[in-house]
Design a protein around this motif. Structure first.
Motif, PDB file in Angstrom:
ATOM      1  N   ASP A  69      -1.793 -15.564  -3.019  1.00 29.15           N
ATOM      2  CA  ASP A  69      -1.924 -16.777  -2.188  1.00 29.15           C
ATOM      3  C   ASP A  69      -1.778 -16.319  -0.523  1.00 29.15           C
ATOM      4  O   ASP A  69      -0.694 -15.788  -0.180  1.00 29.15           O
ATOM      5  CB  ASP A  69      -1.266 -17.926  -2.630  1.00 29.15           C
ATOM      6  CG  ASP A  69      -1.232 -19.202  -2.070  1.00 29.15           C
ATOM      7  OD1 ASP A  69      -0.507 -19.325  -0.836  1.00 29.15           O
ATOM      8  OD2 ASP A  69      -1.975 -19.987  -2.328  1.00 29.15           O
TER       9      ASP A  69
ATOM     10  N   ASP B  62      -0.735 -18.376   1.763  1.00 32.34           N
ATOM     11  CA  ASP B  62       0.628 -18.673   2.113  1.00 32.34           C
ATOM     12  C   ASP B  62       1.923 -17.812   1.700  1.00 32.34           C
ATOM     13  O   ASP B  62       2.839 -17.414   2.582  1.00 32.34           O
ATOM     14  CB  ASP B  62       1.038 -20.060   1.687  1.00 32.34           C
ATOM     15  CG  ASP B  62       0.124 -21.045   2.475  1.00 32.34           C
ATOM     16  OD1 ASP B  62      -0.647 -20.914   3.591  1.00 32.34           O
ATOM     17  OD2 ASP B  62      -0.270 -22.285   1.892  1.00 32.34           O
TER      18      ASP B  62
ATOM     19  N   GLY C  97       1.841 -14.631   3.902  1.00 34.63           N
ATOM     20  CA  GLY C  97       2.352 -14.530   5.253  1.00 34.63           C
ATOM     21  C   GLY C  97       3.928 -14.868   5.086  1.00 34.63           C
ATOM     22  O   GLY C  97       4.840 -14.465   6.056  1.00 34.63           O
ATOM     23  N   TYR C  98       4.369 -15.576   3.995  1.00 38.04           N
ATOM     24  CA  TYR C  98       5.827 -15.765   3.699  1.00 38.04           C
ATOM     25  C   TYR C  98       6.503 -14.604   3.552  1.00 38.04           C
ATOM     26  O   TYR C  98       7.596 -14.289   3.969  1.00 38.04           O
ATOM     27  CB  TYR C  98       6.050 -16.622   2.710  1.00 38.04           C
ATOM     28  CG  TYR C  98       7.413 -16.809   2.159  1.00 38.04           C
ATOM     29  CD1 TYR C  98       8.405 -17.786   2.671  1.00 38.04           C
ATOM     30  CD2 TYR C  98       7.627 -16.339   0.950  1.00 38.04           C
ATOM     31  CE1 TYR C  98       9.567 -17.648   2.361  1.00 38.04           C
ATOM     32  CE2 TYR C  98       9.164 -16.290   0.416  1.00 38.04           C
ATOM     33  CZ  TYR C  98       9.909 -17.200   0.906  1.00 38.04           C
ATOM     34  OH  TYR C  98      11.108 -17.398   0.744  1.00 38.04           O
TER      35      TYR C  98
ATOM     36  N   CYS D 288       9.863 -22.003   1.697  1.00 38.61           N
ATOM     37  CA  CYS D 288       9.121 -21.118   0.680  1.00 38.61           C
ATOM     38  C   CYS D 288       8.036 -21.796   0.000  1.00 38.61           C
ATOM     39  O   CYS D 288       8.137 -22.878  -0.161  1.00 38.61           O
ATOM     40  CB  CYS D 288      10.146 -20.714  -0.480  1.00 38.61           C
ATOM     41  SG  CYS D 288       9.362 -19.756  -1.676  1.00 38.61           S
ATOM     42  N   PRO D 289       6.756 -21.228   0.255  1.00 41.40           N
ATOM     43  CA  PRO D 289       5.705 -22.018  -0.118  1.00 41.40           C
ATOM     44  C   PRO D 289       5.196 -22.389  -1.834  1.00 41.40           C
ATOM     45  O   PRO D 289       4.685 -23.103  -2.146  1.00 41.40           O
ATOM     46  CB  PRO D 289       4.566 -21.149   0.555  1.00 41.40           C
ATOM     47  CG  PRO D 289       4.887 -19.958   0.436  1.00 41.40           C
ATOM     48  CD  PRO D 289       6.593 -19.974   0.698  1.00 41.40           C
TER      49      PRO D 289
END
Length: 266
Positions: A2, A4, A7-8, A74-75
């Motif tokens: 994913d 997101d 990037g996290y 955190c996503p």
């Protein structure tokens, strides 16, 4: 992976480098991310940091402060992060052996553990060596040397003992009585599938992939198919049938645990 989450993880590694400096040997994604099974809304993000030298108390706390959900959202459902010394990561020990552990996220109770002795035995001490085994096979390198060079498998006897401990721990959890759908039973079934595939074939698969492999080999297809469907919103199996399957898998795994294997971490 994913977007997101990608990037996290980049930001998490950047913050870890700021706190740990040259002591940081590497950073690795484990779990569903490394096994290409990440499911938004359901999966956690599992990360292992590897350091050259032990971490002192202030450094551990500073790392937790920089990486907890309130500081770095955190996503996923949550972050499960563990830091190890490199000598521990490469030792194959069945013991937890971590420097610091952090659980944090929007749907995960916060926990920071600064010494292995502080980890409650009731929560299980088997997770860490099993996670390091998965990292050895499939860890996604975010920073540093390849995961296979950094993490080691436990011995075959210790691995079986750890898997048996994990299955017994899951069986000891409270389960809704009766034959109705039991939320969480699907993960118990598929987790047992993954353990069984590891013992039989010597490979770690994502839970759903392990379930599908066993279906192809004539294992209880209806139960496993319903468990897979439950991860996408279908009704879970009952606790009764899930526990019966878990007990059968535990019996197979435990049947060949050598008495000379390393002591089980409790």
């Amino acid at each position: 992976m994913d977007g997101d989450v990608h990037g996290y993880l980049d930001e998490l590694v950047s913050r870890a480098r700021q706190e740990l400096g040259d002591n940081l040997v590497g950073a690795y994604a484990a779990g569903s991310v490394s096994l290409d099974a990440y499911q938004p809304g359901r999966s956690d993000v599992d990360v292992a940091l590897v350091v050259a030298a032990p971490l002192d108390g202030p450094t551990k706390r500073a790392l937790v402060d920089r990486l907890r959900h309130e500081a770095l959202p955190c996503p996923a459902r949550g972050l499960e992060l563990v830091a190890y010394r490199r000598d521990v990561a490469g030792s194959g020990t069945p013991q937890p052996g971590f420097e610091v552990e952090l659980n944090t996220g929007r749907a995960m109770p916060f926990r920071a553990t600064y010494e292995p002795a502080d980890r409650p035995a009731a929560d299980g001490h088997f997770w860490y060596a099993l996670d390091r085994s998965i990292l050895h096979q499939s860890g996604l390198t975010l920073l540093g040397p390849p995961a296979a060079e950094v993490f080691a498998d436990p011995s075959p006897g210790d691995l079986r003992r750890l898997l048996a401990d994990a299955l017994a721990w899951r069986l000891a959890l409270p389960t809704p009585a009766g034959d109705g759908p039991a939320p969480g039973a699907e993960d118990a079934v598929l987790g047992a599938c993954r353990s069984l595939v590891k013992v039989r074939d010597g490979v770690w698969l994502a839970k759903v992939d392990a379930g599908r492999r066993l279906i192809d080999r004539g294992e209880p297809a209806d139960l496993i198919r319903r468990s897979i469907a439950a991860r996408r919103g279908g009704p879970p199996p009952s606790g009764t049938e899930a526990r019966a399957f878990q007990r059968r898998v535990l019996a197979e795994v435990a049947a060949h645990v050598p008495s000379s294997a390393g002591s089980s971490p409790r």
